[in-house]
Design an enzyme around this catalytic site. Structure first.
Site, PDB file in Angstrom:
ATOM      1  N   ASN A  84       0.839  -1.243  -0.083  1.00 45.92           N
ATOM      2  CA  ASN A  84       0.196   0.219  -0.171  1.00 45.92           C
ATOM      3  C   ASN A  84       0.820   1.271   0.052  1.00 45.92           C
ATOM      4  OD1 ASN A  84      -2.616  -1.326   0.255  1.00 45.92           O
ATOM      5  ND2 ASN A  84      -1.946  -2.180   1.950  1.00 45.92           N
ATOM      6  N   SER A 109       5.427  11.147   7.479  1.00 41.91           N
ATOM      7  CA  SER A 109       4.878  10.894   8.995  1.00 41.91           C
ATOM      8  C   SER A 109       6.086  11.318   9.979  1.00 41.91           C
ATOM      9  CB  SER A 109       4.352   9.620   9.154  1.00 41.91           C
ATOM     10  OG  SER A 109       4.412   9.206  10.475  1.00 41.91           O
ATOM     11  N   TYR A 146       6.118   1.016   9.419  1.00 43.26           N
ATOM     12  CA  TYR A 146       5.643   1.839   8.752  1.00 43.26           C
ATOM     13  C   TYR A 146       6.391   3.177   8.474  1.00 43.26           C
ATOM     14  CZ  TYR A 146       2.705   6.051   9.075  1.00 43.26           C
ATOM     15  OH  TYR A 146       1.924   7.125   8.735  1.00 43.26           O
ATOM     16  N   LYS A 150       7.370   5.247   4.790  1.00 45.97           N
ATOM     17  CA  LYS A 150       7.554   6.705   4.720  1.00 45.97           C
ATOM     18  C   LYS A 150       8.689   7.344   4.340  1.00 45.97           C
ATOM     19  CE  LYS A 150       3.209   7.066   5.420  1.00 45.97           C
ATOM     20  NZ  LYS A 150       2.366   7.665   4.179  1.00 45.97           N
TER      21      LYS A 150
HETATM   22  N1  LIG Z   1      -3.769  11.215  10.697  1.00 45.26           N
HETATM   23  C1  LIG Z   1      -2.641  11.289  11.150  1.00 45.26           C
HETATM   24  O1  LIG Z   1      -2.176  12.087  12.180  1.00 45.26           O
HETATM   25  C2  LIG Z   1      -1.215  10.930  10.210  1.00 45.26           C
HETATM   26  C3  LIG Z   1      -1.427  10.547   8.880  1.00 45.26           C
HETATM   27  N2  LIG Z   1      -0.310  10.289   8.355  1.00 45.26           N
HETATM   28  C4  LIG Z   1      -0.474   9.743   6.905  1.00 45.26           C
HETATM   29  O2  LIG Z   1      -1.482  10.357   6.030  1.00 45.26           O
HETATM   30  C5  LIG Z   1      -2.156   9.459   5.235  1.00 45.26           C
HETATM   31  C6  LIG Z   1      -3.817   9.423   5.443  1.00 45.26           C
HETATM   32  O3  LIG Z   1      -3.760   9.019   7.010  1.00 45.26           O
HETATM   33  P1  LIG Z   1      -5.284   9.140   7.650  1.00 45.26           P
HETATM   34  O4  LIG Z   1      -6.191  10.012   6.968  1.00 45.26           O
HETATM   35  O5  LIG Z   1      -4.965   9.098   9.092  1.00 45.26           O
HETATM   36  O6  LIG Z   1      -5.426   7.362   7.253  1.00 45.26           O
HETATM   37  P2  LIG Z   1      -6.854   6.811   7.076  1.00 45.26           P
HETATM   38  O7  LIG Z   1      -6.737   5.407   7.286  1.00 45.26           O
HETATM   39  O8  LIG Z   1      -7.869   7.489   7.731  1.00 45.26           O
HETATM   40  O9  LIG Z   1      -7.163   7.145   5.353  1.00 45.26           O
HETATM   41  C7  LIG Z   1      -6.401   6.587   4.560  1.00 45.26           C
HETATM   42  C8  LIG Z   1      -7.205   6.175   3.650  1.00 45.26           C
HETATM   43  O10 LIG Z   1      -6.547   5.587   2.165  1.00 45.26           O
HETATM   44  C9  LIG Z   1      -7.170   4.557   1.744  1.00 45.26           C
HETATM   45  N3  LIG Z   1      -6.154   3.516   1.144  1.00 45.26           N
HETATM   46  C10 LIG Z   1      -5.557   2.880   1.913  1.00 45.26           C
HETATM   47  N4  LIG Z   1      -4.789   2.112   1.025  1.00 45.26           N
HETATM   48  C11 LIG Z   1      -5.283   2.299  -0.265  1.00 45.26           C
HETATM   49  C12 LIG Z   1      -4.996   1.632  -1.351  1.00 45.26           C
HETATM   50  N5  LIG Z   1      -4.129   0.775  -1.503  1.00 45.26           N
HETATM   51  N6  LIG Z   1      -5.593   2.099  -2.445  1.00 45.26           N
HETATM   52  C13 LIG Z   1      -6.598   2.998  -2.308  1.00 45.26           C
HETATM   53  N7  LIG Z   1      -6.758   3.760  -1.359  1.00 45.26           N
HETATM   54  C14 LIG Z   1      -6.164   3.177  -0.043  1.00 45.26           C
HETATM   55  C15 LIG Z   1      -8.044   4.208   2.939  1.00 45.26           C
HETATM   56  O11 LIG Z   1      -9.244   3.489   2.203  1.00 45.26           O
HETATM   57  C16 LIG Z   1      -8.537   5.168   3.841  1.00 45.26           C
HETATM   58  O12 LIG Z   1      -9.284   5.955   3.174  1.00 45.26           O
HETATM   59  C17 LIG Z   1      -1.393   8.040   5.308  1.00 45.26           C
HETATM   60  O13 LIG Z   1      -0.379   8.029   4.452  1.00 45.26           O
HETATM   61  C18 LIG Z   1      -0.846   8.184   6.648  1.00 45.26           C
HETATM   62  O14 LIG Z   1       0.259   7.486   6.748  1.00 45.26           O
HETATM   63  C19 LIG Z   1       0.922  10.606   8.508  1.00 45.26           C
HETATM   64  C20 LIG Z   1       1.077  11.203   9.724  1.00 45.26           C
HETATM   65  C21 LIG Z   1       0.065  11.429  10.672  1.00 45.26           C
HETATM   66  O1  LIG Z   2       1.798   8.620  11.150  1.00 42.85           O
HETATM   67  C1  LIG Z   2       1.084   8.701  11.981  1.00 42.85           C
HETATM   68  O2  LIG Z   2       1.113   9.300  13.072  1.00 42.85           O
HETATM   69  C2  LIG Z   2       0.028   9.573  13.897  1.00 42.85           C
HETATM   70  C3  LIG Z   2       0.628   9.937  15.049  1.00 42.85           C
HETATM   71  O3  LIG Z   2       1.425   8.939  15.725  1.00 42.85           O
HETATM   72  P1  LIG Z   2       1.451   8.369  17.169  1.00 42.85           P
HETATM   73  O4  LIG Z   2       2.582   7.430  17.272  1.00 42.85           O
HETATM   74  O5  LIG Z   2       1.308   9.559  18.135  1.00 42.85           O
HETATM   75  O6  LIG Z   2      -0.090   7.702  17.134  1.00 42.85           O
HETATM   76  C4  LIG Z   2      -0.883   8.560  14.055  1.00 42.85           C
HETATM   77  O7  LIG Z   2      -1.855   9.027  14.951  1.00 42.85           O
HETATM   78  C5  LIG Z   2      -1.521   8.288  12.619  1.00 42.85           C
HETATM   79  O8  LIG Z   2      -2.264   7.179  12.646  1.00 42.85           O
HETATM   80  C6  LIG Z   2      -0.174   7.762  11.772  1.00 42.85           C
HETATM   81  O9  LIG Z   2      -0.559   7.316  10.401  1.00 42.85           O
END
Ligand SMILES: NC(=O)C1=CN([C@@H]2O[C@H](COP(=O)(O)OP(=O)(O)OC[C@H]3O[C@@H](n4cnc5c(N)ncnc54)[C@H](O)[C@@H]3O)[C@@H](O)[C@H]2O)C=CC1
Ligand SMILES: O=C1O[C@H](COP(=O)(O)O)[C@@H](O)[C@H](O)[C@H]1O
EC number: 1.1.1.388
Length: 247
Positions: A84, A109, A146, A150
């Site tokens: 992914n 991240s 993970y 990244k």
């Molecule tokens: N939420 C946070 O605080 C953080 C998020 N990130 C990064 O931001 C991005 C989004 O994270 P979130 O929105 O929190 O996660 P999330 O899980 O809420 O959203 C990810 C979306 O990507 C889609 N997805 C996953 N694999 C897929 C694939 N193979 N093909 C098509 N769609 C796919 C899922 O269906 C989901 O809707 C990720 O790459 C995550 O690593 C990084 C650091 C912190």
């Molecule tokens: O990359 C990500 O980081 C956030 C924050 O990390 P955490 O270790 O404090 O949980 C995480 O919430 C998010 O799911 C992840 O994609």
């Protein structure tokens, strides 16, 4: 001017924050393997990011890609991040350069550098009287697979920028939560990114001019161990929120 933007992972949390602030600002094509559950702007493509043909089709006529799709779990196993996060990101870059896309913003991240948080430094580095600061020029130091995925995504961007000239910004997102910072979690408060600042930051990634960048994506928290100066200087990021202003 409105730009044509492909948002991958649009159905997730970061995608929701971005669309919450920017739905009317750009022409959107959204992509996710999960179908939408709510109203959305523009078009929605249900596809897997590793489906080369579908991604190429989704890339047609696009100016900027915000690439969020991937497995966001810090405990994600290797087979999932390999497919992914790594294969999916390479598929996006290959299709983007072939389609003549101008810019890609990649959702990296804090976990790309998580192993800087050693036992000797924590929990002090999460606190206001500590001045430890990462600014994006340090070498990557992931603390889990993970995070390795990244760092690999950032390296893929470096390669596609150097080889094909596409503009790339890697946003090392901190901890995105809606409404208020994480509760009883010092680390998360220091790297809080509000929904409002998240939308603004990715808007700047769409509008600004840059070559290859690594920036930290957090709000203007009093205590931060990630610098936001590069995001301010290069992107014009001007965050409005601060975890210290919440109880
Ligand atoms: N939420 C946070 O605080 C953080 C998020 N990130 C990064 O931001 C991005 C989004 O994270 P979130 O929105 O929190 O996660 P999330 O899980 O809420 O959203 C990810 C979306 O990507 C889609 N997805 C996953 N694999 C897929 C694939 N193979 N093909 C098509 N769609 C796919 C899922 O269906 C989901 O809707 C990720 O790459 C995550 O690593 C990084 C650091 C912190
Ligand atoms: O990359 C990500 O980081 C956030 C924050 O990390 P955490 O270790 O404090 O949980 C995480 O919430 C998010 O799911 C992840 O994609």
């Amino acid at each position: 001017m409105a730009q044509s933007v492909l948002l991958t992972g649009a159905a997730g949390r970061v995608g929701t924050a971005i669309l919450g602030g920017l739905a009317d600002e750009h022409e959107w094509r959204l992509l996710d393997r999960d179908p939408p559950t709510d109203d959305y702007p523009g078009e929605f493509v249900v596809a897997d990011i590793t489906d080369d043909e579908a991604v190429r089709e989704a890339m047609e006529g696009i100016d900027v890609v915000l690439h969020l799709a991937g497995d966001p779990r810090k405990t994600a196993p290797w087979d999932s991040v390999l497919t992914n996060n790594i294969d999916g990101t390479q598929t996006v870059y290959e299709a983007a350069v072939d389609a003549g896309v101008e810019k890609v913003a990649f959702a990296s991240s804090n976990h790309a550098v998580g192993a800087f948080e050693t036992e000797e430094r924590t929990p002090e580095m999460y606190r206001a009287d500590d001045d430890y600061l990462l600014d994006g020029t340090e070498l990557p130091r992931p603390g889990n697979l993970y995070g390795v995925s990244k760092v690999t995504g950032e390296a893929l961007g470096r390669y596609y920028h150097d080889e094909y000239g596409i503009s790339v910004v890697n946003v090392r997102i901190g901890n995105l939560t809606e409404g208020h910072p994480p509760i009883d979690y010092e680390r998360g408060q220091a790297m809080w990114l509000s929904y409002r600042d998240c939308a603004h930051l990715f808007d700047r990634c769409i509008r600004a001019d840059y070559d290859y960048e690594i920036v930290y994506g957090i709000s203007d928290n009093d205590r931060k161990y990630y610098s936001i100066e590069r995001a301010r200087d290069v992107l014009g990021y001007d965050p409005q929120d601060n975890s210290a202003h919440h109880d």
